[in-house]
Every structure is written in structure tokens, then in C-alpha cells.
Write an enzyme that holds these catalytic residues in place. Structure first.
Site, PDB file in Angstrom:
ATOM      1  NE  ARG A 272     -39.121  37.208   9.959  1.00 27.98           N
ATOM      2  CZ  ARG A 272     -38.826  36.512   8.482  1.00 27.98           C
ATOM      3  NH1 ARG A 272     -40.145  37.291   7.552  1.00 27.98           N
ATOM      4  NH2 ARG A 272     -39.171  35.441   8.144  1.00 27.98           N
TER       5      ARG A 272
ATOM      6  CG  ASP B  81     -39.125  40.123   3.890  1.00 26.63           C
ATOM      7  OD1 ASP B  81     -38.715  39.818   4.319  1.00 26.63           O
ATOM      8  OD2 ASP B  81     -39.689  40.227   2.387  1.00 26.63           O
TER       9      ASP B  81
ATOM     10  CD  GLU C 282     -28.995  18.999  28.117  1.00 22.72           C
ATOM     11  OE1 GLU C 282     -28.716  19.616  27.855  1.00 22.72           O
ATOM     12  OE2 GLU C 282     -28.907  17.910  26.965  1.00 22.72           O
TER      13      GLU C 282
ATOM     14  CG  ASP D 189     -30.564  18.417  20.929  1.00 20.65           C
ATOM     15  OD1 ASP D 189     -30.239  19.507  20.503  1.00 20.65           O
ATOM     16  OD2 ASP D 189     -31.094  18.879  22.133  1.00 20.65           O
TER      17      ASP D 189
ATOM     18  CG  HIS E 211     -23.259  18.978  21.533  1.00 24.66           C
ATOM     19  ND1 HIS E 211     -22.729  20.121  21.075  1.00 24.66           N
ATOM     20  CD2 HIS E 211     -24.215  18.956  22.468  1.00 24.66           C
ATOM     21  CE1 HIS E 211     -23.958  20.947  20.360  1.00 24.66           C
ATOM     22  NE2 HIS E 211     -24.557  20.677  21.851  1.00 24.66           N
TER      23      HIS E 211
HETATM   24  C1  BG6 Z   1     -27.882  21.515  22.571  1.00 21.88           C
HETATM   25  C2  BG6 Z   1     -28.745  21.414  22.328  1.00 21.88           C
HETATM   26  O1  BG6 Z   1     -27.440  22.508  21.943  1.00 21.88           O
HETATM   27  O2  BG6 Z   1     -27.025  21.540  24.032  1.00 21.88           O
HETATM   28  C3  BG6 Z   1     -29.870  21.138  24.563  1.00 21.88           C
HETATM   29  O3  BG6 Z   1     -29.954  21.573  21.431  1.00 21.88           O
HETATM   30  C4  BG6 Z   1     -28.500  20.857  25.845  1.00 21.88           C
HETATM   31  O4  BG6 Z   1     -30.496  20.726  23.500  1.00 21.88           O
HETATM   32  C5  BG6 Z   1     -27.791  21.679  25.206  1.00 21.88           C
HETATM   33  O5  BG6 Z   1     -29.797  21.793  26.326  1.00 21.88           O
HETATM   34  C6  BG6 Z   1     -26.497  21.279  25.775  1.00 21.88           C
HETATM   35  O6  BG6 Z   1     -25.361  22.859  26.047  1.00 21.88           O
HETATM   36  P1  BG6 Z   1     -24.163  23.051  27.461  1.00 21.88           P
HETATM   37  O7  BG6 Z   1     -23.280  23.345  27.387  1.00 21.88           O
HETATM   38  O8  BG6 Z   1     -25.476  23.347  28.277  1.00 21.88           O
HETATM   39  O9  BG6 Z   1     -24.384  20.857  28.371  1.00 21.88           O
END
Ligand code: BG6
Length: 471
Positions: A41, A83, A210, A229, A234
């Protein structure tokens, strides 16, 4: 000839992931036919723009940064302020793309690295200005909706401007080397192909653990929770890769057809079974690698008035797939933040042998490590070498059959691979609209069941493996 236009071109994702990936792809000076335009922007002078990009590249590509490569890379870079939610500035983009008589002389890639609320205004303008010819592609990534309805809205917006074959939905797990390797492993080894079913496999554990907490994303993560999430995307992708039937060919659609069959065959988790099939939890204060870390609710303090503190930071699910290959095999999906270690793996546990001659408690296993290592190992039981009862005791040996350091000097990052595939026009590692919708449908039922049954939110101390979950 190629134009890449990144909307949100100086935002966090672009600076941390996209531009470093493009730097690796384009800094060898061999692709002078490419133009890379960052759009945002605010007005930004060319010198200030280049300074910013250079600083970030030095930070994120580290020792791979060189002045010579930077000279090559900066020659393809430019910046434009538009914009994005309004009308101003779009004519500049029309001039830049310069589609004479709507003829495609170059491929065009639009990367929407912006909040999903901007997808609609951007697509509207691209459509109005006829900047969406067949040679154009659009790249988007999560969050692709927060539930079934919002995902459908996003799909509709994209479909109003692009055909499905032009749309690339990124799930960065599909760009990871070890994840792409799953298909090779499964479909090029007779040894594995023959045992990959409920006759031979007892159960499978898919874990993404994680160490990071919610940090600066507290507000978003509290609203969305780990189920949405991490699992909807994933872990679901890992599950489909590990369980899909053999595709007819390696074409993107043959593979994606197989994946969606799995999602549709997932047994629903409902009010009836949610208590025994799921655990949700939040971390409390603890210690990771010797460093004290605050609990989830404490981390939310700075944004306390904007959140309700109900997001889960850990989820475990026991999943069943209702088809001939997998009926009766539990799949344990587990993911959490602030856990003891950072790792992602798929652990396949095989049935015990059909006799009880030896002690086989440890059993045969195959472990596909996704990160931090990229190894595949098989655990076999063998005779113990020495000792009084060596004749009858078996010893569990892990045979490593792939390692991360054999072939590569540098393993390309997920984004680099995926952007490379978009450039090639290969949709294999991208998620199709029907896949997204089917997985949201399944996830929404779990959330509804949690809500209806008011399922307990457990806690676990940061730096541990999360709450117990009976497997
Ligand atoms: C993202 C999530 O899609 O993947 C995050 O929003 C997460 O919360 C991340 O930490 C993990 O990715 P990776 O590649 O570090 O395992």
C-alpha cells in the site's frame, strides 16, 4: 518469460520466506527474463525498498548471501504501491503487465501474501482489468478459511477470477523434502507396498511437536486453536499421503483424487465419541531446554481484552479410516506448541509376528522423520549378540535407510520448492478446492462436538510431551 507479482510484497511472510526462496531460485543471473514485482500500500522509494530487501536477505539466507548474487537478484526486482482494497494504483499494474490484445507473452504469477479479507478486492481488480488470462496463476495460503463456510467464500472469490487449474493453494508441509518422499517410499518399493494395510499395520502415529509458543500470534492462535491451525491442513496432508490408494498416475489430479477419497472416508468424530477420540489442552509455565517459559494464559496477557483464552495449544486425535485398506487401524494425530522437543514424524507400527517364540514387545516399526532430520528408519528385531539369554532375547535394531546429508549440500526450504513448482505449472503439491472443503467439514464436526459436550480443556507443563492420550 515470467512475471511474479507479490501482493504484500514487503510483509512478514514475503521478507522471511518468499523473497529468500526467490533469491535462491533467481540469483544465478540465468533468468534475466523474469521480473519480480513487490506490491504494497505505502509509497516506497526504490533505494529504500532495495535496502530493506537486502537487509532481510542477509538476515535470512545468512552465509549464502553474496554481493554478486544480490546484483543479479536486484536487477529483476521492482516495487509498486497500490491501494489493494480500493481503486488507486491499478493502472500502474496494467502498464507493468502490459498484456497486449490480451495475449499471453509471459507467464504471470500473482502471490496473494495478504490477509484473506484482501483476496476479494484484489481478485475483483485483476478481473476488471483483465489481468487474469490463461497464462496467469494465483498462489494463496493459509488461513484458507476458519471453517467450512469461510473456506467456501474464499474458494468462490478465487473461482470468480481464476479457473481451478490456475489456483495454487499452499500447505507448506507439502513442500518439505521428507513429505514429498512419502510417495516415492510408498509407491516405488514392493516391500513397503505389500505391507501397507490393516493386515500388517497395527497403528500409526503422526506427530508434529513444536517448541515455539504463541508469541506475537497470540490473538490469531487463540481464536483459531491448534486443531484449525495445524490439523485441518498440515496433519491432514500427512495423513492423506500416508494412507491414499495408489494413484493412476503421478498427475496432480490423480494424486489429489486419491487424497480426497481418504478425507471422505474419515470416520466422523461427533458428540458420541469425541471424549474418547480427542484431547485438547493448553500449556502452563514450564521449562524448555533449561529456559523458563510462561504459560499460555500468561502469554495472552498483553492482548487479554481481545481474546477469550479458549484456544487449544495441543490436540491429540484418534482417527479411523473407513475403507478396506485401513478399517480397524487407529491413526493417532498429535500436535502441540511448547513441547519438549521440536520434531515431526510418522511412526508406523507393524503387527507382531503370528507366533510367540521370541519376546517381540518392541516390534517392527518404520519411522519417517520429517524434521529436524530427514531420515527413514526401520526397526527390526535381531538376535542379541551376547549374554545368558541371548539365544531367546531379541534386540531392536534401527536401520536407517535415508539421511539428510548424503545427497544435498543444502536442502531447499519448503517455499523454494513450492514456488519452483508454481513456476513449472505443476499442481501436485497444492491443495485442491474439494480437498479443503472436505477437510473443513470433518474438522468442524470436532469443534462442534467439543462445544456441545463442553469438553474439558486439559493442561500440560511447557517442555513436556503434552497430556496423556491412551493409544
Ligand atoms: C504454520 C502454523 O502453518 O505452521 C504455525 O500456523 C506453526 O503455528 C507452523 O508453528 C509450523 O511449521 P513448521 O514448518 O515449523 O513445522
Amino acid at each position: 518469460m515470467l512475471d511474479i507479482v507479490i501482493f504484500g510484497g514487503v510483509g512478514d511472510l514475503a521478507l522471511r520466506k518468499l523473497l529468500p526462496s526467490l533469491y535462491y531460485l533467481f540469483s544465478d543471473g540465468k533468468r534475466e527474463q523474469c521480473r519480480l514485482l513487490c506490491v504494497s500500500r505505502s509509497p516506497l522509494e526504490r533505494d529504500a525498498f532495495l535496502k530493506k530487501i537486502k537487509e532481510k536477505l542477509e538476515q535470512f539466507v545468512g552465509t549464502d548471501f553474496s554481493e554478486e548474487s544480490w546484483r543479479n537478484f536486484k536487477s529483476i526486482l521492482s516495487y509498486m504501491d497500490i491501494d489493494l482494497s480500493g481503486q488507486d494504483g491499478w493502472e500502474k499494474l496494467v502498464d507493468f503487465i502490459n498484456l497486449k490484445d490480451n495475449k499471453c507473452k509471459r507467464d504471470i504469477i500473482y502471490y496473494l501474501s495478504v490477509t484473506p479479507s484482501l483476496f476479494a478486492p484484489i481478485c475483483r481488480q485483476l478481473g476488471r482489468k483483465e489481468l487474469n488470462p490463461d497464462c496467469s496463476r494465483v498462489v494463496v495460503e493459509k488461513p484458507l478459511g476458519e471453517d467450512y463456510e469461510s473456506a467456501r467464500e474464499i474458494n468462490d472469490i478465487l473461482a470468480s477470477c481464476f479457473n481451478e487449474c490456475q489456483i495454487y493453494r499452499i500447505d507448506h508441509y507439502l513442500g518439505k523434502e521428507a513429505v514429498q518422499n512419502i510417495l516415492h517410499l510408498r509407491f516405488s518399493n514392493h516391500l513397503i507396498e505389500t505391507v501397507w494395510n490393516n493386515q500388517h499395520i497395527d497403528h500409526v502415529e503422526i506427530t508434529v511437536s513444536e517448541q515455539v509458543g504463541v508469541e506475537s500470534r497470540a490473538q490469531f492462535l487463540d481464536r483459531i486453536g491448534t486443531l484449525r491451525d495445524m490439523v485441518q491442513n498440515h496433519l491432514m496432508q500427512l495423513l492423506t499421503y500416508i494412507t491414499m490408494e495408489t494413484p493412476k498416475s503421478l498427475s496432480a489430479d490423480d494424486i489429489r483424487d486419491r487424497k480426497i477419497e481418504v478425507i471422505k472416508a474419515l470416520q466422523p468424530i461427533t458428540v458420541r465419541n469425541v471424549a474418547e477420540r480427542t484431547v485438547r489442552a493448553q500449556y502452563t509455565a514450564g521449562e524448555i531446554d533449561g529456559i523458563k517459559v510462561p504459560g499460555y494464559l500468561e502469554e495472552l496477557e498483553p492482548v487479554r481484552d481481545k481474546v477469550n483464552g479458549k484456544g487449544e495449544t495441543f490436540v491429540a486425535l484418534k482417527v479411523n479410516i473407513d475403507n478396506g485398506r485401513w478399517r480397524g487401524v487407529p491413526f493417532i494425530l498429535k500436535t502441540g506448541k511448547r513441547m519438549a522437543r521440536r520434531f515431526a514424524e510418522i511412526r508406523v507400527k507393524f503387527n507382531p509376528p503370528s507366533n510367540d517364540l521370541y519376546d517381540t514387545r518392541d516390534g517392527n516399526q518404520m519411522v519417517i522423520e520429517i524434521q529436524p532430520a530427514l531420515t527413514v528408519s526401520i526397526q527390526m528385531l535381531m538376535k542379541q549378540l551376547m549374554g545368558a539369554d541371548a539365544a531367546v532375547k531379541s534386540h531392536a535394531n534401527r536401520m536407517q535407510i535415508a539421511t539428510d546429508d548424503e545427497h544435498f549440500k543444502r536442502v531447499p526450504e519448503a517455499y523454494e520448492r513450492l514456488i519452483g513448482e508454481v513456476i513449472k505449472g505443476n499442481q501436485t503439491y497444492f491443495v485442491r478446492d474439494d480437498e479443503i472443503m472436505a477437510s473443513w467439514k470433518w474438522i468442524d464436526r470436532i469443534r462442534n462436538a467439543w462445544e456441545e459436550t463442553e469438553q474439558e480443556m486439559k493442561t500440560y507443563a511447557a517442555g513436556t510431551d503434552g497430556p496423556d492420550f491412551e493409544e
